[in-house]
Design a protein around this motif. Structure first.
Motif, PDB file in Angstrom:
ATOM      1  N   LYS A 118       0.824  -1.211   0.000  1.00 13.61           N
ATOM      2  CA  LYS A 118       0.000   0.000   0.000  1.00 13.61           C
ATOM      3  C   LYS A 118       0.859   1.263   0.000  1.00 13.61           C
ATOM      4  O   LYS A 118       0.349   2.371   0.128  1.00 13.61           O
ATOM      5  N   GLY A 119       2.183   1.093  -0.126  1.00 13.12           N
ATOM      6  CA  GLY A 119       3.085   2.235  -0.229  1.00 13.12           C
ATOM      7  C   GLY A 119       3.644   2.733   1.091  1.00 13.12           C
ATOM      8  O   GLY A 119       4.276   3.795   1.135  1.00 13.12           O
ATOM      9  N   PHE A 120       3.459   1.990   2.163  1.00 15.11           N
ATOM     10  CA  PHE A 120       3.979   2.407   3.470  1.00 15.11           C
ATOM     11  C   PHE A 120       5.316   1.732   3.739  1.00 15.11           C
ATOM     12  O   PHE A 120       5.585   0.635   3.251  1.00 15.11           O
ATOM     13  N   GLU A 121       6.131   2.396   4.537  1.00 14.97           N
ATOM     14  CA  GLU A 121       7.405   1.811   4.948  1.00 14.97           C
ATOM     15  C   GLU A 121       7.248   1.248   6.354  1.00 14.97           C
ATOM     16  O   GLU A 121       6.788   1.941   7.267  1.00 14.97           O
ATOM     17  N   VAL A 122       7.604  -0.010   6.529  1.00 13.84           N
ATOM     18  CA  VAL A 122       7.560  -0.652   7.841  1.00 13.84           C
ATOM     19  C   VAL A 122       8.934  -0.479   8.469  1.00 13.84           C
ATOM     20  O   VAL A 122       9.936  -0.919   7.912  1.00 13.84           O
ATOM     21  N   GLY A 141      -4.483   6.002   9.380  1.00  7.76           N
ATOM     22  CA  GLY A 141      -4.155   4.868  10.243  1.00  7.76           C
ATOM     23  C   GLY A 141      -5.302   3.885  10.351  1.00  7.76           C
ATOM     24  O   GLY A 141      -5.106   2.668  10.286  1.00  7.76           O
ATOM     25  N   LYS A 142      -6.521   4.409  10.485  1.00 12.20           N
ATOM     26  CA  LYS A 142      -7.697   3.543  10.583  1.00 12.20           C
ATOM     27  C   LYS A 142      -8.012   2.877   9.244  1.00 12.20           C
ATOM     28  O   LYS A 142      -8.444   1.723   9.205  1.00 12.20           O
ATOM     29  N   GLU A 143      -7.797   3.600   8.159  1.00  9.75           N
ATOM     30  CA  GLU A 143      -8.012   2.998   6.829  1.00  9.75           C
ATOM     31  C   GLU A 143      -7.041   1.849   6.589  1.00  9.75           C
ATOM     32  O   GLU A 143      -7.427   0.799   6.062  1.00  9.75           O
ATOM     33  N   LEU A 144      -5.778   2.044   6.999  1.00  6.22           N
ATOM     34  CA  LEU A 144      -4.799   0.964   6.863  1.00  6.22           C
ATOM     35  C   LEU A 144      -5.188  -0.211   7.763  1.00  6.22           C
ATOM     36  O   LEU A 144      -5.075  -1.367   7.356  1.00  6.22           O
ATOM     37  N   LEU A 148      -5.669  -3.925   6.412  1.00  5.79           N
ATOM     38  CA  LEU A 148      -4.898  -5.033   6.974  1.00  5.79           C
ATOM     39  C   LEU A 148      -5.815  -6.118   7.540  1.00  5.79           C
ATOM     40  O   LEU A 148      -5.568  -7.309   7.353  1.00  5.79           O
ATOM     41  N   ASN A 149      -6.889  -5.711   8.208  1.00  9.56           N
ATOM     42  CA  ASN A 149      -7.828  -6.689   8.759  1.00  9.56           C
ATOM     43  C   ASN A 149      -8.565  -7.452   7.654  1.00  9.56           C
ATOM     44  O   ASN A 149      -8.816  -8.654   7.799  1.00  9.56           O
ATOM     45  N   ASN A 150      -8.908  -6.776   6.564  1.00  2.66           N
ATOM     46  CA  ASN A 150      -9.528  -7.479   5.430  1.00  2.66           C
ATOM     47  C   ASN A 150      -8.575  -8.519   4.851  1.00  2.66           C
ATOM     48  O   ASN A 150      -8.976  -9.643   4.533  1.00  2.66           O
ATOM     49  N   LYS A 168      -5.128  -4.309  15.581  1.00  2.21           N
ATOM     50  CA  LYS A 168      -5.640  -3.051  16.122  1.00  2.21           C
ATOM     51  C   LYS A 168      -4.644  -1.924  15.856  1.00  2.21           C
ATOM     52  O   LYS A 168      -3.444  -2.072  16.082  1.00  2.21           O
ATOM     53  N   PHE A 169      -5.179  -0.814  15.358  1.00  2.00           N
ATOM     54  CA  PHE A 169      -4.397   0.416  15.222  1.00  2.00           C
ATOM     55  C   PHE A 169      -4.252   0.962  16.635  1.00  2.00           C
ATOM     56  O   PHE A 169      -5.218   1.391  17.250  1.00  2.00           O
ATOM     57  N   GLU A 170      -3.037   0.905  17.154  1.00  2.43           N
ATOM     58  CA  GLU A 170      -2.804   1.274  18.548  1.00  2.43           C
ATOM     59  C   GLU A 170      -2.612   2.777  18.748  1.00  2.43           C
ATOM     60  O   GLU A 170      -3.264   3.378  19.582  1.00  2.43           O
ATOM     61  N   LYS A 171      -1.664   3.343  17.984  1.00  2.00           N
ATOM     62  CA  LYS A 171      -1.274   4.716  18.267  1.00  2.00           C
ATOM     63  C   LYS A 171      -0.626   5.346  17.049  1.00  2.00           C
ATOM     64  O   LYS A 171       0.006   4.656  16.249  1.00  2.00           O
TER      65      LYS A 171
END
Length: 185
Positions: A118-122, A141-144, A148-150, A168-171
């Motif tokens: 999705k273009g993010f860096e881990v 963050g919530k969209e990701l 991720l959950n899907n 869960k999106f924590e912070k």
């Protein structure tokens, strides 16, 4: 795969956590060390008990007794996996303990790969969580988290899991400093 963050300041980092990872691996794959499944039945009951306590804690956040009970049940749930890997334990099954840890690593790597697609860096990953940068808003963050959950649901279905793993999106950190370890690495 474990990723240790590089020392320095990172901006807009979101953390995501897999809920009760090791106990859920046992439940999802119906992996019980006993023929009758008593091990998993008791684990299911204590998992439900913890969720009930978590709900009560949210309703009464100042209740230290409830919080301690919830933490105690959390540690109990995590000990189910540990007991499988205890060489002197009555339910020691080295292969089952290894299955749990290897599945945990597979799930973590899967989440890292999905976030990157999705273009993010881990920038960090450990047993049950990942840290992702360039998450500029809570909404992103919530969209990701939803994406991720899907993908986790698809992953679970493809493997015939009894339950879906939940992330869960924590912070969201505006800025976070990662320090070098004592060896300077």
């Amino acid at each position: 795969t474990v990723i240790t963050p590089k020392p320095g300041i990172s901006e807009f980092m979101a953390t995501y956590d897999l809920a009760s990872l090791y106990p859920n691996i046992l439940l999802a794959f119906n992996k019980s060390p006993d023929v009758r499944g008593v091990f998993l039945k008791t684990l299911e009951k204590t998992m439900i008990m913890r969720e009930e306590l978590r709900v009560k804690c949210k309703a009464d956040p100042d209740n230290i007794l409830l919080e301690n009970q919830q933490l105690g049940v959390k540690y109990l749930n995590n000990s189910y996996y540990g007991y499988l890997g205890l060489q002197n334990g009555r339910m020691y099954i080295k292969e089952l303990a290894a299955f749990v840890t290897s599945t945990g690593r597979e799930l973590n790597q899967f989440l890292q790969d999905v976030a990157r697609s999705k273009g993010f860096e881990v920038i960090f990953g450990d047993t049950d969580s990942i840290g992702v940068i360039s998450v500029n808003t809570i909404q992103i963050g919530k969209e990701l988290e939803t994406h991720l959950n899907n993908e986790l649901a698809n992953w679970s279905d493809e493997r015939g899991c009894k339950i879906h793993f939940k992330l869960k999106f924590e912070k969201l950190y505006r800025r976070i400093l990662f320090k070098a370890d004592k060896k300077g690495e």
